[in-house]
Write an enzyme that holds these catalytic residues in place. Structure first.
Site, mmCIF file in Angstrom:
data_model
loop_
_atom_site.group_PDB
_atom_site.id
_atom_site.type_symbol
_atom_site.label_atom_id
_atom_site.label_comp_id
_atom_site.label_asym_id
_atom_site.label_seq_id
_atom_site.Cartn_x
_atom_site.Cartn_y
_atom_site.Cartn_z
ATOM 1 N N CYS A 44 66.214 -37.299 59.169
ATOM 2 C CA CYS A 44 66.663 -36.724 60.450
ATOM 3 C C CYS A 44 68.044 -37.255 60.832
ATOM 4 C CB CYS A 44 65.667 -37.048 61.557
ATOM 5 S SG CYS A 44 64.006 -36.450 61.203
ATOM 6 N N ARG A 119 59.666 -29.966 60.779
ATOM 7 C CA ARG A 119 61.119 -29.727 60.717
ATOM 8 C C ARG A 119 61.327 -28.208 60.726
ATOM 9 N NH1 ARG A 119 64.299 -33.757 59.258
ATOM 10 N NH2 ARG A 119 62.855 -34.953 57.973
HETATM 11 C C1 BEZ Z 1 62.730 -38.589 57.845
HETATM 12 O O1 BEZ Z 1 63.244 -39.325 57.011
HETATM 13 O O2 BEZ Z 1 63.408 -37.968 58.649
HETATM 14 C C2 BEZ Z 1 61.241 -38.431 57.847
HETATM 15 C C3 BEZ Z 1 60.551 -38.588 56.659
HETATM 16 C C4 BEZ Z 1 59.171 -38.477 56.651
HETATM 17 C C5 BEZ Z 1 58.480 -38.202 57.833
HETATM 18 C C6 BEZ Z 1 59.189 -38.023 59.018
HETATM 19 C C7 BEZ Z 1 60.578 -38.140 59.020
#
Ligand code: BEZ
Length: 203
Positions: A44, A119
């Site tokens: 993110c 997402r």
């Molecule tokens: C992230 O790196 O943004 C992420 C990875 C796994 C679960 C939630 C967020």
């Protein structure tokens, strides 16, 4: 309620890092609503940097960006401050703090199993109709280039009343809708179309 392409985008009022937001007040503008699983997460963070890097391109296309997660506004503030301090990047768009999951559930973004926001990406047209939606796994960061390409294609479809072929990019021809009567299909033959059901036009 399910969100589907072509439906009126559900309205909401939300708390954001830039103050309260009434979604319907954005009528007349293209909107990119995108959700992220959580603040202070690696993928993110790369996405927030990438969206910010292309912010001026979104502005030139007249697109309002809105981020969203179920984190609190204080978590968002702390994360955006961290991004500023460590990357020198000021995130210019509002981020919804959807702690009661109202918007998340309205837009089908809540993953019951993991308890985090999916997402997701929604492009909403100036009539507030959902024109594009896509979900990505938590581990897979989005291509901002592809999001911009899709916005340009949607705006071309809207402005020119033409469809766009595979891998369309600005400057490429559009596609006229296929004829729906036998006589129109025969007329297409005389127009020199590639096929009677596939006519590309420069615009
Ligand atoms: C992230 O790196 O943004 C992420 C990875 C796994 C679960 C939630 C967020």
């Amino acid at each position: 309620m399910a969100v589907f392409l072509g439906m009126k985008a559900p309205d909401f009022t939300a708390t954001t890092t830039k103050g309260p937001l009434v979604f319907s007040s954005l009528k007349g503008k293209w909107v990119l609503l995108f959700s992220h699983p959580g603040d202070f997460t690696p993928v993110c963070t790369t996405e927030f940097l990438a969206f910010t890097e292309r912010y001026e391109d979104f502005k030139k296309l007249g697109v309002e960006l809105i981020g969203l997660s179920v984190d609190s506004v204080y978590s968002h503030i702390a994360w955006l401050r961290d991004i500023k301090e460590h990357y020198g990047v000021e995130v210019p768009f509002p981020v919804i703090a959807d702690i009661d999951k109202e918007v998340t559930k309205l837009y089908n973004l809540y993953d019951e199993k993991s308890g985090v926001t999916v997402r997701g990406v929604f492009i909403i047209d100036p009539n507030q109709v959902v024109r594009w939606m896509i979900y990505y796994p938590a581990e897979t960061g989005r291509s901002i280039e592809e999001i911009i390409r899709v916005i340009k294609a949607l705006q071309f479809n809207w402005d020119k009343k033409l469809a766009t072929p595979a891998n369309w990019k600005p400057g490429d021809p559009g596609i006229q809708s296929a004829p729906t009567t036998l006589s129109d299909s025969l007329a297409r033959d005389k127009e020199g179309a590639e096929r009677w059901y596939l006519k590309k036009v420069k615009s």
